[in-house]
Design a protein around this motif. Structure first.
Motif, PDB file in Angstrom:
ATOM      1  N   ILE A  29      76.028  86.050  92.002  1.00 25.98           N
ATOM      2  CA  ILE A  29      74.837  86.161  91.162  1.00 25.98           C
ATOM      3  C   ILE A  29      75.142  85.397  89.884  1.00 25.98           C
ATOM      4  O   ILE A  29      76.180  85.613  89.251  1.00 25.98           O
ATOM      5  CB  ILE A  29      74.507  87.624  90.816  1.00 25.98           C
ATOM      6  N   LYS A  30      74.247  84.474  89.510  1.00 24.18           N
ATOM      7  CA  LYS A  30      74.374  83.758  88.247  1.00 24.18           C
ATOM      8  C   LYS A  30      73.233  84.191  87.350  1.00 24.18           C
ATOM      9  O   LYS A  30      72.064  84.156  87.746  1.00 24.18           O
ATOM     10  CB  LYS A  30      74.308  82.247  88.462  1.00 24.18           C
ATOM     11  N   LEU A  31      73.573  84.608  86.159  1.00 27.52           N
ATOM     12  CA  LEU A  31      72.605  85.030  85.152  1.00 27.52           C
ATOM     13  C   LEU A  31      72.707  84.036  84.002  1.00 27.52           C
ATOM     14  O   LEU A  31      73.768  83.911  83.387  1.00 27.52           O
ATOM     15  CB  LEU A  31      72.936  86.433  84.661  1.00 27.52           C
ATOM     16  N   VAL A  32      71.623  83.339  83.715  1.00 26.48           N
ATOM     17  CA  VAL A  32      71.675  82.278  82.706  1.00 26.48           C
ATOM     18  C   VAL A  32      70.582  82.491  81.659  1.00 26.48           C
ATOM     19  O   VAL A  32      69.406  82.616  81.999  1.00 26.48           O
ATOM     20  CB  VAL A  32      71.488  80.883  83.355  1.00 26.48           C
ATOM     21  N   PRO A  62      75.691  98.057  91.819  1.00 26.45           N
ATOM     22  CA  PRO A  62      76.176  98.550  90.532  1.00 26.45           C
ATOM     23  C   PRO A  62      76.373  97.392  89.550  1.00 26.45           C
ATOM     24  O   PRO A  62      76.778  96.298  89.941  1.00 26.45           O
ATOM     25  CB  PRO A  62      77.505  99.220  90.877  1.00 26.45           C
ATOM     26  N   ILE A  63      76.071  97.648  88.297  1.00 28.45           N
ATOM     27  CA  ILE A  63      76.211  96.648  87.251  1.00 28.45           C
ATOM     28  C   ILE A  63      77.662  96.641  86.772  1.00 28.45           C
ATOM     29  O   ILE A  63      78.219  97.701  86.502  1.00 28.45           O
ATOM     30  CB  ILE A  63      75.266  96.966  86.078  1.00 28.45           C
ATOM     31  N   PRO A  64      78.285  95.462  86.671  1.00 28.20           N
ATOM     32  CA  PRO A  64      79.641  95.422  86.131  1.00 28.20           C
ATOM     33  C   PRO A  64      79.697  96.107  84.763  1.00 28.20           C
ATOM     34  O   PRO A  64      78.807  95.920  83.927  1.00 28.20           O
ATOM     35  CB  PRO A  64      79.936  93.925  86.007  1.00 28.20           C
ATOM     36  N   GLU A  65      80.747  96.868  84.549  1.00 28.87           N
ATOM     37  CA  GLU A  65      80.879  97.696  83.349  1.00 28.87           C
ATOM     38  C   GLU A  65      80.697  96.914  82.044  1.00 28.87           C
ATOM     39  O   GLU A  65      80.054  97.384  81.117  1.00 28.87           O
ATOM     40  CB  GLU A  65      82.250  98.371  83.361  1.00 28.87           C
ATOM     41  N   LYS A  66      81.247  95.728  81.961  1.00 23.24           N
ATOM     42  CA  LYS A  66      81.204  94.977  80.705  1.00 23.24           C
ATOM     43  C   LYS A  66      80.101  93.921  80.652  1.00 23.24           C
ATOM     44  O   LYS A  66      80.020  93.158  79.693  1.00 23.24           O
ATOM     45  CB  LYS A  66      82.562  94.331  80.455  1.00 23.24           C
ATOM     46  N   LEU A  67      79.217  93.904  81.639  1.00 19.62           N
ATOM     47  CA  LEU A  67      78.157  92.896  81.662  1.00 19.62           C
ATOM     48  C   LEU A  67      77.178  93.062  80.505  1.00 19.62           C
ATOM     49  O   LEU A  67      76.901  92.102  79.775  1.00 19.62           O
ATOM     50  CB  LEU A  67      77.396  92.922  82.991  1.00 19.62           C
ATOM     51  N   MET A  68      76.659  94.244  80.306  1.00 21.60           N
ATOM     52  CA  MET A  68      75.646  94.439  79.265  1.00 21.60           C
ATOM     53  C   MET A  68      76.228  94.197  77.868  1.00 21.60           C
ATOM     54  O   MET A  68      75.592  93.520  77.053  1.00 21.60           O
ATOM     55  CB  MET A  68      74.998  95.817  79.384  1.00 21.60           C
ATOM     56  N   PRO A  69      77.444  94.705  77.563  1.00 21.79           N
ATOM     57  CA  PRO A  69      78.029  94.354  76.258  1.00 21.79           C
ATOM     58  C   PRO A  69      78.230  92.847  76.095  1.00 21.79           C
ATOM     59  O   PRO A  69      78.042  92.309  74.998  1.00 21.79           O
ATOM     60  CB  PRO A  69      79.372  95.094  76.247  1.00 21.79           C
ATOM     61  N   PHE A  79      82.567  88.230  86.449  1.00 20.65           N
ATOM     62  CA  PHE A  79      82.985  89.548  86.920  1.00 20.65           C
ATOM     63  C   PHE A  79      83.163  89.496  88.431  1.00 20.65           C
ATOM     64  O   PHE A  79      82.234  89.126  89.149  1.00 20.65           O
ATOM     65  CB  PHE A  79      81.933  90.603  86.572  1.00 20.65           C
ATOM     66  N   ASN A  80      84.340  89.846  88.897  1.00 20.16           N
ATOM     67  CA  ASN A  80      84.607  89.923  90.335  1.00 20.16           C
ATOM     68  C   ASN A  80      84.345  91.355  90.784  1.00 20.16           C
ATOM     69  O   ASN A  80      85.049  92.273  90.374  1.00 20.16           O
ATOM     70  CB  ASN A  80      86.056  89.522  90.639  1.00 20.16           C
ATOM     71  N   GLN A  81      83.334  91.531  91.601  1.00 21.96           N
ATOM     72  CA  GLN A  81      82.952  92.843  92.100  1.00 21.96           C
ATOM     73  C   GLN A  81      83.252  92.914  93.599  1.00 21.96           C
ATOM     74  O   GLN A  81      83.424  91.883  94.247  1.00 21.96           O
ATOM     75  CB  GLN A  81      81.462  93.088  91.864  1.00 21.96           C
ATOM     76  N   ILE A  86      79.831  87.834  89.754  1.00 19.30           N
ATOM     77  CA  ILE A  86      78.728  87.805  88.809  1.00 19.30           C
ATOM     78  C   ILE A  86      79.129  86.853  87.691  1.00 19.30           C
ATOM     79  O   ILE A  86      80.168  87.045  87.060  1.00 19.30           O
ATOM     80  CB  ILE A  86      78.442  89.200  88.203  1.00 19.30           C
ATOM     81  N   GLU A  87      78.325  85.814  87.458  1.00 18.74           N
ATOM     82  CA  GLU A  87      78.613  84.865  86.387  1.00 18.74           C
ATOM     83  C   GLU A  87      77.520  84.950  85.336  1.00 18.74           C
ATOM     84  O   GLU A  87      76.334  84.826  85.632  1.00 18.74           O
ATOM     85  CB  GLU A  87      78.686  83.447  86.941  1.00 18.74           C
ATOM     86  N   LEU A  88      77.933  85.174  84.099  1.00 21.38           N
ATOM     87  CA  LEU A  88      77.011  85.239  82.969  1.00 21.38           C
ATOM     88  C   LEU A  88      77.185  83.969  82.146  1.00 21.38           C
ATOM     89  O   LEU A  88      78.281  83.663  81.677  1.00 21.38           O
ATOM     90  CB  LEU A  88      77.334  86.459  82.101  1.00 21.38           C
ATOM     91  N   LYS A  89      76.083  83.211  82.019  1.00 22.54           N
ATOM     92  CA  LYS A  89      76.118  81.971  81.240  1.00 22.54           C
ATOM     93  C   LYS A  89      75.102  82.106  80.105  1.00 22.54           C
ATOM     94  O   LYS A  89      73.948  82.470  80.335  1.00 22.54           O
ATOM     95  CB  LYS A  89      75.760  80.776  82.114  1.00 22.54           C
ATOM     96  N   LEU A  90      75.557  81.841  78.912  1.00 24.36           N
ATOM     97  CA  LEU A  90      74.690  81.861  77.742  1.00 24.36           C
ATOM     98  C   LEU A  90      74.814  80.502  77.079  1.00 24.36           C
ATOM     99  O   LEU A  90      75.855  80.155  76.535  1.00 24.36           O
ATOM    100  CB  LEU A  90      75.113  82.978  76.792  1.00 24.36           C
TER     101      LEU A  90
END
Length: 92
Positions: A29-32, A62-69, A79-81, A86-90
């Motif tokens: 999952i990529k979140l950009v 389940p949402i990775p623990e540190k994703l929202m912070p 985040f490897n689940q 899960i890749e978060l790109k800003l």
């Protein structure tokens, strides 16, 4: 003659990608969040947060623990689940 053009500020945009080679098994999952407008930064992060929560709820994952912070602190992360990456790109 003035050859200057007004500078247009692009709108913020959000992109969500779910990738898999098999329909029943999610791999990535990529979140950009492309934040192009500083004035609407807080609104962009708030909406990105809500859409991210809705995506994980829809996928029943389940949402990775540190994703929202990481979203709130604007820290790109991976985040490897058990169910995939899960890749978060800003991008600013």
């Amino acid at each position: 003659m003035n050859n200057s053009y007004p500078i247009k500020i692009l709108a913020n945009n959000i992109a969500l990608y779910a990738e898999s080679k098999v329909a029943t098994n999610l791999q990535m999952i990529k979140l950009v969040l492309n934040r192009n407008n500083e004035k609407s930064k807080l609104l962009a992060i708030h909406r990105f947060n809500k859409i991210t929560l809705a995506l994980f709820e829809e996928l029943c994952l389940p949402i990775p623990e540190k994703l929202m912070p990481s979203i709130h602190e604007e820290i790109p992360s991976i985040f490897n689940q058990d169910y995939g990456i899960i890749e978060l790109k800003l991008e600013i």
